[in-house]
Design a protein around this motif. Structure first.
Motif, PDB file in Angstrom:
ATOM      1  N   PHE A   1       1.057 -11.223  -4.823  1.00 23.91           N
ATOM      2  CA  PHE A   1      -0.298 -10.813  -4.576  1.00 23.91           C
ATOM      3  C   PHE A   1      -0.735  -9.482  -4.399  1.00 23.91           C
ATOM      4  CE2 PHE A   1      -4.383 -10.666  -2.074  1.00 23.91           C
ATOM      5  CZ  PHE A   1      -5.192 -11.293  -2.850  1.00 23.91           C
ATOM      6  N   LEU A   2      -0.163  -8.915  -3.429  1.00 27.98           N
ATOM      7  CA  LEU A   2      -0.326  -7.329  -3.019  1.00 27.98           C
ATOM      8  C   LEU A   2       0.035  -6.448  -4.260  1.00 27.98           C
ATOM      9  CD1 LEU A   2       1.214  -7.335   0.521  1.00 27.98           C
ATOM     10  CD2 LEU A   2      -1.089  -7.271   0.147  1.00 27.98           C
ATOM     11  N   GLU A   3       0.966  -6.727  -5.009  1.00 26.01           N
ATOM     12  CA  GLU A   3       1.121  -6.093  -6.383  1.00 26.01           C
ATOM     13  C   GLU A   3      -0.163  -6.231  -7.313  1.00 26.01           C
ATOM     14  OE1 GLU A   3       4.782  -7.286  -7.965  1.00 26.01           O
ATOM     15  OE2 GLU A   3       6.208  -6.214  -6.467  1.00 26.01           O
ATOM     16  N   ARG A   4      -0.714  -7.205  -7.481  1.00 26.14           N
ATOM     17  CA  ARG A   4      -1.576  -7.506  -8.314  1.00 26.14           C
ATOM     18  C   ARG A   4      -3.042  -6.700  -7.559  1.00 26.14           C
ATOM     19  NH1 ARG A   4      -3.200 -13.095  -8.489  1.00 26.14           N
ATOM     20  NH2 ARG A   4      -1.323 -13.570  -7.036  1.00 26.14           N
ATOM     21  N   LEU A   5      -3.074  -6.956  -6.431  1.00 27.55           N
ATOM     22  CA  LEU A   5      -4.258  -6.242  -5.613  1.00 27.55           C
ATOM     23  C   LEU A   5      -4.235  -4.669  -5.817  1.00 27.55           C
ATOM     24  CD1 LEU A   5      -6.661  -6.783  -3.891  1.00 27.55           C
ATOM     25  CD2 LEU A   5      -5.258  -6.471  -1.754  1.00 27.55           C
ATOM     26  N   GLY A   6      -2.895  -4.182  -5.606  1.00 27.95           N
ATOM     27  CA  GLY A   6      -2.917  -2.665  -5.919  1.00 27.95           C
ATOM     28  C   GLY A   6      -3.045  -2.431  -7.062  1.00 27.95           C
ATOM     29  N   ALA A   7      -2.557  -2.974  -8.485  1.00 32.06           N
ATOM     30  CA  ALA A   7      -2.965  -2.889  -9.615  1.00 32.06           C
ATOM     31  C   ALA A   7      -4.595  -2.774  -9.737  1.00 32.06           C
ATOM     32  CB  ALA A   7      -2.243  -3.670 -10.423  1.00 32.06           C
ATOM     33  N   ARG A   8      -5.162  -3.657  -9.188  1.00 30.17           N
ATOM     34  CA  ARG A   8      -6.795  -3.792  -9.175  1.00 30.17           C
ATOM     35  C   ARG A   8      -7.246  -2.675  -8.907  1.00 30.17           C
ATOM     36  NH1 ARG A   8     -10.235  -8.170 -10.595  1.00 30.17           N
ATOM     37  NH2 ARG A   8     -12.257  -7.445 -10.124  1.00 30.17           N
ATOM     38  N   LEU A   9      -6.910  -2.001  -7.810  1.00 28.91           N
ATOM     39  CA  LEU A   9      -7.313  -1.026  -7.064  1.00 28.91           C
ATOM     40  C   LEU A   9      -6.759   0.329  -7.542  1.00 28.91           C
ATOM     41  CD1 LEU A   9      -7.374  -2.401  -3.505  1.00 28.91           C
ATOM     42  CD2 LEU A   9      -9.346  -1.970  -4.718  1.00 28.91           C
ATOM     43  N   GLY A  10      -5.776   0.336  -8.222  1.00 31.54           N
ATOM     44  CA  GLY A  10      -5.149   1.399  -8.802  1.00 31.54           C
ATOM     45  C   GLY A  10      -4.201   2.403  -7.655  1.00 31.54           C
ATOM     46  N   VAL A  11      -3.883   1.498  -6.744  1.00 29.68           N
ATOM     47  CA  VAL A  11      -3.189   2.286  -5.662  1.00 29.68           C
ATOM     48  C   VAL A  11      -1.767   1.511  -5.587  1.00 29.68           C
ATOM     49  CG1 VAL A  11      -5.074   2.908  -4.388  1.00 29.68           C
ATOM     50  CG2 VAL A  11      -4.171   0.724  -3.883  1.00 29.68           C
ATOM     51  N   PRO A  12      -0.844   2.224  -4.928  1.00 36.50           N
ATOM     52  CA  PRO A  12       0.629   1.695  -4.726  1.00 36.50           C
ATOM     53  C   PRO A  12       0.478   0.366  -3.813  1.00 36.50           C
ATOM     54  CG  PRO A  12       0.611   3.623  -3.791  1.00 36.50           C
ATOM     55  CD  PRO A  12      -0.654   3.655  -4.526  1.00 36.50           C
ATOM     56  N   PRO A  13       0.988  -0.764  -3.618  1.00 34.19           N
ATOM     57  CA  PRO A  13       1.140  -1.858  -2.744  1.00 34.19           C
ATOM     58  C   PRO A  13       1.542  -1.388  -1.346  1.00 34.19           C
ATOM     59  CG  PRO A  13       2.497  -2.485  -4.450  1.00 34.19           C
ATOM     60  CD  PRO A  13       1.919  -1.090  -4.859  1.00 34.19           C
ATOM     61  N   THR A  14       1.183  -0.488  -0.809  1.00 38.08           N
ATOM     62  CA  THR A  14       1.841   0.146   0.221  1.00 38.08           C
ATOM     63  C   THR A  14       1.066   0.287   1.399  1.00 38.08           C
ATOM     64  OG1 THR A  14       1.692   2.406  -0.361  1.00 38.08           O
ATOM     65  CG2 THR A  14       3.672   1.131  -1.108  1.00 38.08           C
ATOM     66  N   ARG A  15       1.728   0.750   2.561  1.00 43.60           N
ATOM     67  CA  ARG A  15       0.865   1.209   3.821  1.00 43.60           C
ATOM     68  C   ARG A  15      -0.001   2.381   3.323  1.00 43.60           C
ATOM     69  NH1 ARG A  15       2.557   2.421  10.012  1.00 43.60           N
ATOM     70  NH2 ARG A  15       0.487   2.998  10.664  1.00 43.60           N
ATOM     71  N   GLU A  16       0.483   3.422   2.729  1.00 39.48           N
ATOM     72  CA  GLU A  16      -0.332   4.340   2.417  1.00 39.48           C
ATOM     73  C   GLU A  16      -1.072   4.341   1.157  1.00 39.48           C
ATOM     74  OE1 GLU A  16       2.970   4.152   2.477  1.00 39.48           O
ATOM     75  OE2 GLU A  16       3.267   5.258   4.481  1.00 39.48           O
TER      76      GLU A  16
END
Length: 454
Positions: free
Chosen positions: A224-239
């Motif tokens: 889910f976090l990978e898909r979320l990061g892709a949606r937002l254009g950011v890596p799925p990390t703390r940073e």
């Protein structure tokens, strides 16, 4: 008449208000605001107030964006950074009163401690101090990210319980008679903390309302976090997520989640949950009495009164009910006898209930409609929309009295459960005089018991 009311606690002077026989102290920070470097870090206890703290209004909520456009429970979002706050509602002149600490629901993604359905005025009337806790949600509270302590939302709750231990006597509560209670995700959090070695000694009784073992698998969460990061254009990390504002992040969670039920929640493998809540429940909290149950329909509500007159609406309602049955059985109702079975070696008892009153507004005994009965707040905003124009006050009186009795330390009037076939459960509001076999598969037929007097 509303008047100012000041309490001097170890946390400092707190200024709330008094109306009649009820005192309210709203939005008291128990931790430093989780912003900047603290956003994805363990909660830090709030320093002592150097000036009287204004607790006359609800504090900021971790929910910036509600889970859906319309929610059964009124769930206001309050802007601000100080989201790790709690509210205390207490009787006037209270001394050594039992304490109910409430954890709100919302799928670990949303929800608001500022809901009028959680107002503790009826508990105060009956000699109970109520504490409603705000905690971090969604990615900020439950994302398993590298370099971030797991289960930040649960850590927030533990720190709030520490605050209660240190301060509640100043508000008239007894720190040695604390009941931890919650509904839906809040009920799941209660079971998780009951199963946690880190929570030992922080509460003496537990209530899980429509809770369950809502552990989020790490693989599911990572996907889910990978898909979320892709949606937002950011890596799925703390940073990556640190650079996204909370409101934007929560909106993206809502958009990406779609129809998935549980995408983020408690994870195992840290000091809070070394093992799964189910496994932990068999070995921890066995000296803590537990009351738990679910509604008869949860997410598979029946046919609304206005839908029954229309064939298309009727068919759609029945289709939705069929789709919701698996969720009801798996997440909610089946968890109740399972918890009792896991706790069969408990020195304290486990008691089951089932809420069966069908709301004419939702077409069944659906998720959340039992809360105004347990809280005895049938006059609260939004209740008529969820329960119809004439919800039965007698049922609210019975359910509230049972809960108050449990919080006060009384043994429920019906037999404790072992998780085996034939267990007795307290039924609330089943239509008709005789009990009937449950059709969702969560319980065996149950025998109603008389309400225990307050």
């Amino acid at each position: 008449m509303i008047t100012t009311d000041t309490v001097r606690a170890p946390a400092g002077a707190v200024v709330g208000h008094r109306a009649g026989r009820v005192r309210r102290f709203l939005g008291i920070p128990y931790a430093e605001a989780p912003v900047g470097a603290r956003r994805f870090a363990a909660p830090v206890p709030r320093g002592r107030f150097t000036e009287p703290y204004d607790a006359s209004r609800h504090g900021a909520t971790a929910q910036a964006v509600p889970l859906s456009a319309t929610t059964t429970i009124p769930e206001p979002s309050v802007p601000g950074d100080d989201v790790l706050n709690l509210s205390v509602v207490a009787p006037v002149d209270a001394e050594h009163c039992p304490v109910l600490v409430w954890i709100h629901g919302g799928g670990f993604l949303a929800g608001s401690p500022a809901s009028p359905w959680y107002d503790g005025r009826s508990f105060a009337r009956d000699g109970v101090v109520t504490v409603t806790v705000g905690y971090r949600l969604g990615v900020d509270g439950f994302a398993p990210l590298d370099g971030v302590p797991a289960n930040l939302g649960l850590r927030d709750m533990l720190l709030a319980l520490d605050w209660v231990r240190e301060n509640i006597a100043a508000f008239g509560g007894d720190p040695d008679r604390v009941t931890l209670a919650g509904q839906s995700a809040g009920g799941a959090a209660v079971l998780a903390l009951l199963a946690s070695p880190a929570a030992r000694g922080r509460f003496q009784r537990a209530v899980s309302i429509s809770g369950g073992f809502f552990e989020a698998g790490r693989d599911t969460a990572y996907g889910f976090l990978e898909r979320l990061g892709a949606r937002l254009g950011v890596p799925p990390t703390r940073e990556g997520f640190s650079g996204v504002g909370v409101a934007r992040l929560q909106q993206a969670v809502r958009d990406v989640r779609g129809g998935e039920v549980l995408v983020l929640g408690p994870v195992t493998g840290d000091g809070i949950l070394p093992v799964s809540p189910a496994e932990g429940l068999a070995g921890h909290g066995l000296d803590v009495p537990l009351l738990l149950g679910a509604t008869g329909d949860e997410f598979d509500g029946g046919v609304r009164a206005d839908a029954a007159a229309d064939a298309a609406a009727d068919a759609a309602a029945r289709s939705a009910r069929a789709a919701g049955t698996r969720v009801t059985d798996t997440l909610f109702r089946a968890a109740c006898p399972r918890a009792a079975r896991l706790r069969r070696k408990a020195t304290a008892g486990t008691w089951l209930y089932s809420f069966e009153w069908p709301s004419p507004a939702t077409g069944g005994a659906t998720h959340c409609v039992d809360i105004p009965f347990f809280y005895d707040v049938l006059d609260a905003p939004g209740v008529r929309a969820a329960l119809g124009p004439r919800p039965p006050q007698e049922l609210a009186g019975s359910m509230h009295a049972d809960l108050v009795g449990f919080v006060r330390g009384r043994r429920p009037s019906w037999a404790p459960a072992t998780g085996e076939p034939g267990d007795t459960a307290r039924e609330y509001g089943r239509p008709g005089a005789a009990p009937a076999a449950d059709v969702t598969g969560g319980y065996d037929p149950v025998v109603p018991a008389a309400a225990e007097p307050c």
